[in-house]
Design a protein around this motif. Structure first.
Motif, mmCIF file in Angstrom:
data_model
loop_
_atom_site.group_PDB
_atom_site.id
_atom_site.type_symbol
_atom_site.label_atom_id
_atom_site.label_comp_id
_atom_site.label_asym_id
_atom_site.label_seq_id
_atom_site.Cartn_x
_atom_site.Cartn_y
_atom_site.Cartn_z
ATOM 1 N N VAL A 12 1.311 16.927 -1.254
ATOM 2 C CA VAL A 12 1.479 15.643 -1.924
ATOM 3 C C VAL A 12 0.655 14.616 -1.162
ATOM 4 O O VAL A 12 0.800 14.479 0.055
ATOM 5 N N THR A 13 -0.215 13.909 -1.885
ATOM 6 C CA THR A 13 -1.050 12.874 -1.274
ATOM 7 C C THR A 13 -0.755 11.548 -1.960
ATOM 8 O O THR A 13 -0.780 11.461 -3.190
ATOM 9 N N VAL A 14 -0.454 10.539 -1.150
ATOM 10 C CA VAL A 14 -0.188 9.194 -1.659
ATOM 11 C C VAL A 14 -1.373 8.316 -1.280
ATOM 12 O O VAL A 14 -1.835 8.335 -0.137
ATOM 13 N N ARG A 15 -1.857 7.542 -2.258
ATOM 14 C CA ARG A 15 -2.991 6.634 -2.038
ATOM 15 C C ARG A 15 -2.593 5.216 -2.410
ATOM 16 O O ARG A 15 -1.782 5.011 -3.307
ATOM 17 N N ASP A 16 -3.217 4.246 -1.733
ATOM 18 C CA ASP A 16 -2.975 2.850 -2.095
ATOM 19 C C ASP A 16 -3.895 2.454 -3.241
ATOM 20 O O ASP A 16 -4.646 3.287 -3.764
ATOM 21 N N ALA A 17 -3.845 1.186 -3.638
ATOM 22 C CA ALA A 17 -4.617 0.709 -4.794
ATOM 23 C C ALA A 17 -6.125 0.836 -4.595
ATOM 24 O O ALA A 17 -6.877 0.918 -5.557
ATOM 25 N N THR A 18 -6.584 0.895 -3.335
ATOM 26 C CA THR A 18 -8.022 1.043 -3.072
ATOM 27 C C THR A 18 -8.460 2.503 -3.082
ATOM 28 O O THR A 18 -9.650 2.796 -2.990
#
Length: 145
Positions: free
Chosen positions: A83-89
């Motif tokens: 599972v990879t979480v990314r921010d808005a950028t």
């Protein structure tokens, strides 16, 4: 007048066919009953039905608060999931792996998530060597207090 068999006389004269036709009719009814009885029951309302052969992200999606977890449905017999979480950028906030089909956010991830900020997450099915089998499309979420 007209000579020759009438439809009703043909039927009477075709007595050998009547049992065969009756047996065929019974066979059609029996096969139809088996097919109808073998239809799977509808899944409970709180389950997600997998269509096709895609890895599917279930949640979080949209606005989340309180207790939540990353959940997905997989038709693959994967060794584990990433599972990879990314921010808005698009920058990676955190990556975690699990052998389950759900993952509670770890304390390390929770400290990096800002209330009201937008994030995306994706899940990848991995084989024993860590090679990607499939990836679910990114899913957006926002954590609110």
């Amino acid at each position: 007048g007209k000579t020759g068999p009438t439809p009703s006389s043909w039927w009477r004269g075709a007595g050998a066919w009547r049992p065969a036709l009756a047996l065929a009719a019974v066979a059609v009814v029996a096969v139809t009953a088996v097919v109808v009885l073998r239809q799977p029951a509808a899944p409970p309302a709180d389950t997600v039905e997998i269509r096709g052969s895609d890895l599917q992200a279930i949640g979080p999606a949209g606005t989340v608060s309180g207790s939540w977890e990353f959940r997905w449905a997989s038709p693959f017999e994967a060794d584990r999931y990433r599972v990879t979480v990314r921010d808005a950028t698009g920058a990676v906030v955190r990556t975690e792996e699990t052998r389950a089909s759900a993952l509670a956010p770890t304390p390390a991830l929770l400290t990096r998530l800002r209330a009201g900020a937008d994030y995306t997450w994706e899940v990848e099915a991995l084989d024993r060597e860590g090679e990607r089998i499939a990836t679910a499309p990114p899913t957006s979420f926002r954590v609110v207090p």
